[in-house]
Design a protein around this motif. Sequence first.
Motif, PDB file in Angstrom:
ATOM      1  N   GLU A 203      56.547 -24.139  70.764  1.00  0.00           N
ATOM      2  CA  GLU A 203      55.814 -24.688  71.901  1.00  0.00           C
ATOM      3  C   GLU A 203      55.093 -23.594  72.699  1.00  0.00           C
ATOM      4  N   LYS A 204      55.696 -22.404  72.782  1.00  0.00           N
ATOM      5  CA  LYS A 204      55.032 -21.310  73.482  1.00  0.00           C
ATOM      6  C   LYS A 204      53.876 -20.771  72.654  1.00  0.00           C
ATOM      7  N   GLN A 205      54.056 -20.731  71.339  1.00  0.00           N
ATOM      8  CA  GLN A 205      52.948 -20.334  70.473  1.00  0.00           C
ATOM      9  C   GLN A 205      51.745 -21.235  70.717  1.00  0.00           C
ATOM     10  N   ALA A 206      51.995 -22.551  70.773  1.00  0.00           N
ATOM     11  CA  ALA A 206      50.901 -23.511  70.954  1.00  0.00           C
ATOM     12  C   ALA A 206      50.220 -23.323  72.314  1.00  0.00           C
ATOM     13  N   ARG A 207      51.026 -23.102  73.363  1.00  0.00           N
ATOM     14  CA  ARG A 207      50.444 -22.931  74.699  1.00  0.00           C
ATOM     15  C   ARG A 207      49.553 -21.692  74.751  1.00  0.00           C
ATOM     16  N   ILE A 208      50.032 -20.583  74.218  1.00  0.00           N
ATOM     17  CA  ILE A 208      49.251 -19.344  74.224  1.00  0.00           C
ATOM     18  C   ILE A 208      48.005 -19.489  73.359  1.00  0.00           C
ATOM     19  N   ALA A 209      48.154 -20.173  72.230  1.00  0.00           N
ATOM     20  CA  ALA A 209      47.008 -20.371  71.328  1.00  0.00           C
ATOM     21  C   ALA A 209      45.925 -21.206  71.994  1.00  0.00           C
ATOM     22  N   LYS A 210      46.322 -22.218  72.777  1.00  0.00           N
ATOM     23  CA  LYS A 210      45.325 -23.067  73.449  1.00  0.00           C
ATOM     24  C   LYS A 210      44.565 -22.298  74.516  1.00  0.00           C
ATOM     25  N   VAL A 211      45.274 -21.472  75.285  1.00  0.00           N
ATOM     26  CA  VAL A 211      44.581 -20.652  76.281  1.00  0.00           C
ATOM     27  C   VAL A 211      43.646 -19.666  75.584  1.00  0.00           C
ATOM     28  N   THR A 212      44.092 -19.111  74.475  1.00  0.00           N
ATOM     29  CA  THR A 212      43.237 -18.201  73.700  1.00  0.00           C
ATOM     30  C   THR A 212      41.991 -18.926  73.222  1.00  0.00           C
ATOM     31  N   ARG A 213      42.171 -20.133  72.724  1.00  0.00           N
ATOM     32  CA  ARG A 213      41.037 -20.932  72.235  1.00  0.00           C
ATOM     33  C   ARG A 213      40.063 -21.283  73.356  1.00  0.00           C
ATOM     34  N   ASP A 214      40.592 -21.692  74.506  1.00  0.00           N
ATOM     35  CA  ASP A 214      39.747 -22.208  75.580  1.00  0.00           C
ATOM     36  C   ASP A 214      39.126 -21.125  76.450  1.00  0.00           C
ATOM     37  N   VAL A 215      39.772 -19.964  76.549  1.00  0.00           N
ATOM     38  CA  VAL A 215      39.302 -18.934  77.483  1.00  0.00           C
ATOM     39  C   VAL A 215      38.957 -17.618  76.793  1.00  0.00           C
ATOM     40  N   LEU A 216      39.904 -17.050  76.057  1.00  0.00           N
ATOM     41  CA  LEU A 216      39.688 -15.703  75.505  1.00  0.00           C
ATOM     42  C   LEU A 216      38.642 -15.678  74.409  1.00  0.00           C
ATOM     43  N   ILE A 217      38.677 -16.643  73.479  1.00  0.00           N
ATOM     44  CA  ILE A 217      37.683 -16.637  72.396  1.00  0.00           C
ATOM     45  C   ILE A 217      36.270 -16.819  72.941  1.00  0.00           C
ATOM     46  N   PRO A 218      36.024 -17.779  73.866  1.00  0.00           N
ATOM     47  CA  PRO A 218      34.675 -17.858  74.440  1.00  0.00           C
ATOM     48  C   PRO A 218      34.256 -16.580  75.162  1.00  0.00           C
ATOM     49  N   LEU A 219      35.196 -15.916  75.832  1.00  0.00           N
ATOM     50  CA  LEU A 219      34.850 -14.656  76.493  1.00  0.00           C
ATOM     51  C   LEU A 219      34.485 -13.581  75.465  1.00  0.00           C
ATOM     52  N   ALA A 220      35.229 -13.531  74.359  1.00  0.00           N
ATOM     53  CA  ALA A 220      34.894 -12.584  73.293  1.00  0.00           C
ATOM     54  C   ALA A 220      33.500 -12.869  72.733  1.00  0.00           C
ATOM     55  N   GLU A 221      33.174 -14.143  72.586  1.00  0.00           N
ATOM     56  CA  GLU A 221      31.841 -14.528  72.105  1.00  0.00           C
ATOM     57  C   GLU A 221      30.765 -14.080  73.084  1.00  0.00           C
ATOM     58  N   ARG A 222      30.983 -14.331  74.376  1.00  0.00           N
ATOM     59  CA  ARG A 222      29.981 -13.975  75.372  1.00  0.00           C
ATOM     60  C   ARG A 222      29.815 -12.470  75.527  1.00  0.00           C
ATOM     61  N   LEU A 223      30.877 -11.726  75.287  1.00  0.00           N
ATOM     62  CA  LEU A 223      30.787 -10.269  75.362  1.00  0.00           C
ATOM     63  C   LEU A 223      30.360  -9.652  74.030  1.00  0.00           C
ATOM     64  N   GLY A 224      30.154 -10.505  73.023  1.00  0.00           N
ATOM     65  CA  GLY A 224      29.614 -10.036  71.748  1.00  0.00           C
ATOM     66  C   GLY A 224      30.609  -9.330  70.848  1.00  0.00           C
ATOM     67  N   VAL A 225      31.911  -9.429  71.135  1.00  0.00           N
ATOM     68  CA  VAL A 225      32.910  -8.712  70.345  1.00  0.00           C
ATOM     69  C   VAL A 225      33.331  -9.599  69.173  1.00  0.00           C
TER      70      VAL A 225
END
Length: 735
Positions: A203-225
């Motif tokens: 359940e913690k894996q899923a929670r962290i993965a969702k935040v990564t999907r919704d926030v960190l991955i889009p930020l990585a995309e916007r920063l071009g990394v």
Amino acid sequence: MSADNAVNAENAADIFRRGLRRIDLRRIDLRRLSRVALLGSNGHSRGRLPGAIEHLIKVHRTRHPEAGRDEVETLRRAYVLAESSHRGQTRKSGEPYITHPLAVTLILAELGAETTTLTASLLHDTVEDTEVTLDQVRLGFGEEVSYLVDGVTKLEKVDYGAAAEPETFRKMLVATGDDVRVMSIKLADRLHNMRTLGVMRPEKQARIAKVTRDVLIPLAERLGVQALKSELEDLVFAILHPEEHAGTRVMIEIAAARPDPLAAVAEDLRDVLREAGITAEVGIRPRHTVSVHRLMLKRGVTELGGCDFGRLLVLVDEDADCYAVLGELHTCFTPVIAEFKDFIAAPKFNLYQSLHTAVADRHGRVAEVLVRTRRMHRVAEAGVIALGNPHASEAPQGAETAVADGEGGDGWADPDPTQPGWLARLLEWQRSAPDPDTFWTALRDDLAQDREITVFTRQDGDASGTLRLPAGASCVDAAYAVHGEAGHACLGARVNGRLAPLSTRLRDGDALQLLMDDAAGTTPDPEGPDPEWLEHATTPAARIAITGWLALHPGGAGEDRPAAAPAARPAPATGSAPDAEPVAVTDLPDATVRLARCCTPVPPDRVTGFVIRGGTVAVHREGCPAGSRMAASGRAAVPVRWRDGTPSGNFRATVLAEALGRPRLLADLTEVIAGQGIGIVAAAVEPPQEHRVRHTYTVELPAPQALADLMRAMRSVPGVYDVYRAQPAVVASRP
């Protein structure tokens, strides 16, 4: 260092290297890695730093050969402080904690991060998890390192409770606004944590993965990394969609076991470029797992062909070489025109530049091809990490390196690439987010916009800049993006020169002129946005501002705005005094001359005359429909001209005002007309359409030159966007 120790150090370095290349660290001996990273193979350091930090320094020097002894010594000191302060701490997997900051720092080093970023990365958890204070970091390593460490330090749950996570991200974003290296460290930190997430509860894996999907991955995309984004996507995909991930991996592995058809196409392309005298490196770039899965969804298939599991990557030295390669591709192969995109002439908002195309060879094999310079490739992989220190007085470090390497260096697409427009907008609206829940929801919504458009903004008809907005943004969103909360005063917009409702969805390349109420802020009870604006707003900046205004003004502005403006009663006419002398003359003897009421000519209009009942000559403006009908019926035109000198007397004219409907518009216009000393003979207001309204006024002018002054004054009324001469829309008197 002994031979055995050197071998083990090299093994540790190799493990870290493989880990960066998307090898699951759960498959390797983390305990052995931890021991080597800490003490070397014999269980003690023997006065030397462990192999892992030595490998980090080696990678850093490979990316930055100019790095001097002072910089290397700074990294060594940072490692010593991090290892000693984290000593005794272990991760949930059981390995010593120091392996985490080492892994995060090596990820950044492989991407070309400079010394300050690497130093802060080694120390990024010390203030949060050890007794080391921020002041100690500042004293030992300087203000910049201290700022970066503080930027990625989490807020305590004991102080913030459930709001700790969103408020931590708010803090990081604000820090990123001043220095994008803060988010670079956070992204690398999340990547290593995702690699080792298997020790967590599902359940913690899923929670962290969702935040990564919704926030960190889009930020990585916007920063071009892209290098970090791609691996994060695969790791999230494996956790949240394990069956689809497993199926896609099996398909990739089966394809990898077969001969790669792209290899033959690549060899043909090398021959073509060699014959053309173009120096280029041609390689195969495999698609990562999520990319393969998306391609299947896009095509609606369950299997892909051999060429679909990768793309050809062509690297050249200069921008001009990219187009030379493109010419050879489209000449010697059959191009798939629909797949061509030029991101060099029009870079993406995240600095990405490349030519995309697809070609078919003589055997019908279709291959996607990416063409870019080596500098573009470095930025495509590392994004803002490749730009170095954003506070450097000269050009960004990535640009300097590109010039030194002879790999282009002809400038970046953005004058300040470390301060992207999307980040500035995000920082602007987050200040208005009243609580963590609103901020968290708005942040996810903002980052869910995966594409941006460029709109050319205009003020008073002159080009004044460009505005980047998420795809699907409306004129309402643009108003708040340009004017902040002053967007409340937006009355309407012109899109590509035409009046458009505020609900209009903008497209890439649109020219936009926002029509603002200049009187806003000068009245004690200002007008605000309609509640329906919320239906048109897609950006958090607009939605938060509108919601805030409506909360302070129950009922909103909509109750004050009638659905349709009633037809205005004609204002009392001032009467028309008989002309002291005719203002227009004709050569016909004894003919009476009068000005036609249908088109209300005024000097110096171009005019013509027609004889009507009683021998009177009616003077019409050229192009008047009534005059055109008389000419078409065979009635001869009579030459007429304006009397020489300044004519006296009263002149009637009909003017039309187009405006955006609002309360008191009729009153404001009639007040302005009266203020010019002009009487209104007739007035009419048409029902509004899409917030637009048209007023028609027939006025009595004391002198011809008063018409221009009147129209200028009417245009100054807030909400009025055009005033011009027109035919009376209500009554046309018989001449």
